[in-house]
Design a protein around this motif. Structure first.
Motif, PDB file in Angstrom:
ATOM      1  N   ARG A   1     -86.829 -23.236  77.394  1.00 50.14           N
ATOM      2  CA  ARG A   1     -86.147 -22.976  76.225  1.00 50.14           C
ATOM      3  C   ARG A   1     -86.722 -21.486  75.638  1.00 50.14           C
ATOM      4  O   ARG A   1     -87.808 -21.266  75.507  1.00 50.14           O
ATOM      5  CB  ARG A   1     -86.164 -24.055  75.201  1.00 50.14           C
TER       6      ARG A   1
ATOM      7  N   LYS B   1     -96.299 -21.341  65.676  1.00 46.75           N
ATOM      8  CA  LYS B   1     -95.600 -22.595  66.174  1.00 46.75           C
ATOM      9  C   LYS B   1     -96.087 -22.714  67.602  1.00 46.75           C
ATOM     10  O   LYS B   1     -95.689 -23.688  68.213  1.00 46.75           O
ATOM     11  CB  LYS B   1     -93.928 -22.254  66.137  1.00 46.75           C
TER      12      LYS B   1
ATOM     13  N   LEU C   1     -95.596 -20.484  70.601  1.00 49.14           N
ATOM     14  CA  LEU C   1     -94.874 -20.184  71.213  1.00 49.14           C
ATOM     15  C   LEU C   1     -95.573 -18.960  72.383  1.00 49.14           C
ATOM     16  O   LEU C   1     -96.349 -18.629  71.736  1.00 49.14           O
ATOM     17  CB  LEU C   1     -93.491 -19.699  70.966  1.00 49.14           C
TER      18      LEU C   1
ATOM     19  N   GLU D   1     -82.358 -22.741  79.034  1.00 47.74           N
ATOM     20  CA  GLU D   1     -81.682 -23.088  77.593  1.00 47.74           C
ATOM     21  C   GLU D   1     -82.093 -21.717  76.555  1.00 47.74           C
ATOM     22  O   GLU D   1     -83.205 -21.617  76.254  1.00 47.74           O
ATOM     23  CB  GLU D   1     -82.120 -24.210  77.115  1.00 47.74           C
TER      24      GLU D   1
ATOM     25  N   GLY E   1     -85.019 -22.651  63.028  1.00 44.81           N
ATOM     26  CA  GLY E   1     -85.017 -24.046  63.689  1.00 44.81           C
ATOM     27  C   GLY E   1     -85.061 -23.890  65.200  1.00 44.81           C
ATOM     28  O   GLY E   1     -85.657 -24.273  65.993  1.00 44.81           O
ATOM     29  N   CYS E   2     -84.066 -22.871  65.683  1.00 47.25           N
ATOM     30  CA  CYS E   2     -84.399 -22.935  67.268  1.00 47.25           C
ATOM     31  C   CYS E   2     -85.325 -22.191  67.709  1.00 47.25           C
ATOM     32  O   CYS E   2     -85.702 -22.485  68.747  1.00 47.25           O
ATOM     33  CB  CYS E   2     -82.909 -21.715  67.434  1.00 47.25           C
TER      34      CYS E   2
ATOM     35  N   HIS F   1     -81.349 -19.478  73.022  1.00 44.78           N
ATOM     36  CA  HIS F   1     -80.847 -19.149  71.738  1.00 44.78           C
ATOM     37  C   HIS F   1     -81.106 -17.580  71.498  1.00 44.78           C
ATOM     38  O   HIS F   1     -82.238 -17.455  71.584  1.00 44.78           O
ATOM     39  CB  HIS F   1     -81.463 -20.106  70.723  1.00 44.78           C
TER      40      HIS F   1
ATOM     41  N   SER G   1     -88.271 -22.388  66.612  1.00 48.22           N
ATOM     42  CA  SER G   1     -89.487 -23.712  66.549  1.00 48.22           C
ATOM     43  C   SER G   1     -89.308 -24.518  67.893  1.00 48.22           C
ATOM     44  O   SER G   1     -90.374 -24.966  68.328  1.00 48.22           O
ATOM     45  CB  SER G   1     -89.242 -24.340  65.401  1.00 48.22           C
ATOM     46  N   ARG G   2     -88.138 -24.852  68.355  1.00 49.08           N
ATOM     47  CA  ARG G   2     -87.929 -25.643  69.559  1.00 49.08           C
ATOM     48  C   ARG G   2     -88.132 -24.828  70.739  1.00 49.08           C
ATOM     49  O   ARG G   2     -88.150 -25.402  71.869  1.00 49.08           O
ATOM     50  CB  ARG G   2     -86.715 -26.343  69.365  1.00 49.08           C
ATOM     51  N   ALA G   3     -88.470 -23.360  70.821  1.00 53.98           N
ATOM     52  CA  ALA G   3     -88.415 -22.866  71.973  1.00 53.98           C
ATOM     53  C   ALA G   3     -89.937 -23.009  72.624  1.00 53.98           C
ATOM     54  O   ALA G   3     -90.660 -23.204  72.088  1.00 53.98           O
ATOM     55  CB  ALA G   3     -88.148 -21.312  71.738  1.00 53.98           C
ATOM     56  N   ASP G   4     -89.955 -22.417  73.850  1.00 52.66           N
ATOM     57  CA  ASP G   4     -91.201 -22.329  74.704  1.00 52.66           C
ATOM     58  C   ASP G   4     -91.631 -20.880  74.590  1.00 52.66           C
ATOM     59  O   ASP G   4     -92.784 -20.457  74.634  1.00 52.66           O
ATOM     60  CB  ASP G   4     -91.056 -22.775  76.037  1.00 52.66           C
TER      61      ASP G   4
END
Length: 312
Positions: free
Chosen positions: A2, A154, A156, A53, A125-126, A55, A128-131
């Motif tokens: 991500r 976070k 990443l 994935e 939010g997007c 964003h 925060s969910r990324a790698d």
């Protein structure tokens, strides 16, 4: 994998000329091409085509090119949740390209300059969910620094290509895990113009010293050397990987394709040597074709290069 990409859009115009111009000289172009461009757009679309994935936050102007690029990316299957219309004019870039593929580029940020930290907050939010977080310098410094601070907090991994060149401040350098520069950018990063004449062997000899001189402490520092391949420094030492043998048509965007390939391969857990080879293949694929948007590769399109026993 991500990825969150600090995207940007440049309506790109390419003038095909017999040679690059000298100062004050006017040249007649043999052909003019237009396409959707921008380093951030290339990174986002390139990773998406490789299977990540993605964003991406991206600003366009209230013009026809801004509408067209958003439609094109959605048609590729990318999310437009964080595509923003800011101001009247999209970013614009002009490139001169010779028959040998050498190029000279100039850009104007347009809507990209209007992206602010508050806009990034709407996409946190997007992020925060990324790698991985990927950035470049075709957007405001404040946004890049803020994004890297969020990424560091976070957990990443971070990728930076400081192009178009501006000095990389100490705080940003310390938050960068993967730094990718070409030879020209490296000469300014290290404050040494003589590196422009170095071979890949020279880079292997001197890169540790140069990296120590700027206090580099990231995961990997990579210098791309066009037809010479690339050289990288990580905790294990120096790695050099030769380029693939292709007929260069247009080098524009090859560095962005290289960055996509490198991040994607590392995210898959490949060792740095193999990741650099995959990145070289992505760059060679683009450099051997006219245009960037249509030619950022999908995995299957790289098979012929990667099946070759070794690069050039």
């Amino acid at each position: 994998m991500r990825a969150f990409v600090l995207g940007n859009y440049m309506h790109a115009c390419f003038m095909h000329v017999d040679r690059l111009p000298c100062a004050g000289e006017s040249l007649a172009a043999r052909r003019v091409d237009w396409e959707h461009g921008g380093k951030g757009l290339n990174l986002g679309l390139g990773l998406h085509r490789l299977g990540a994935e993605v964003h991406m936050i991206m600003a366009v102007g209230a013009d026809l090119s801004g509408v067209a690029v958003c439609q094109a990316l959605v048609a590729e299957g990318m999310s437009d949740a964080h595509f923003l219309t800011l101001g009247d004019a999209s970013g614009f870039g002009v490139g001169f390209v010779t028959p040998e593929g050498a190029n000279f580029l100039a850009t104007h940020l347009g809507a990209n300059a209007l992206l602010e930290v508050a806009h990034l907050g709407q996409a946190e939010g997007c992020l925060s969910r990324a790698d991985w977080l990927l950035a470049h310098f075709e957007m405001p410094d404040a946004l890049v620094r803020h994004a890297f601070r969020l990424a560091r907090a976070k957990g990443l991994s971070t990728y930076l290509n400081p192009s178009p060149w501006r000095d990389v401040d100490r705080a940003l350098l310390d938050m960068t895990d993967l730094l990718v520069v070409n030879a020209s950018e490296a000469s300014m990063l290290f404050g040494d113009r003589t590196v422009l004449n170095w071979s890949r062997a020279d880079w292997c000899s001197h890169l540790p010293r140069l990296a120590a001189g700027i206090g580099w402490r990231g995961r990997a520092l990579v210098v791309t050397l066009a037809e010479e391949g690339c050289v990288a420094l990580d905790a294990a030492g120096v790695i050099d990987v030769a380029a693939f043998s292709v007929t260069q048509v247009d080098a524009t965007g090859a560095g962005d394709a290289f960055g996509c390939g490198l991040v994607h391969a590392l995210a898959r857990g490949e060792p740095l040597t193999q990741a650099l080879r995959f990145a070289n293949a992505c760059g060679a694929h683009v450099a051997s074709r006219a245009g960037v948007f249509a030619n950022l590769p999908r995995p299957g399109e790289l098979a012929a290069l990667l099946d070759d026993a070794s690069p050039a």
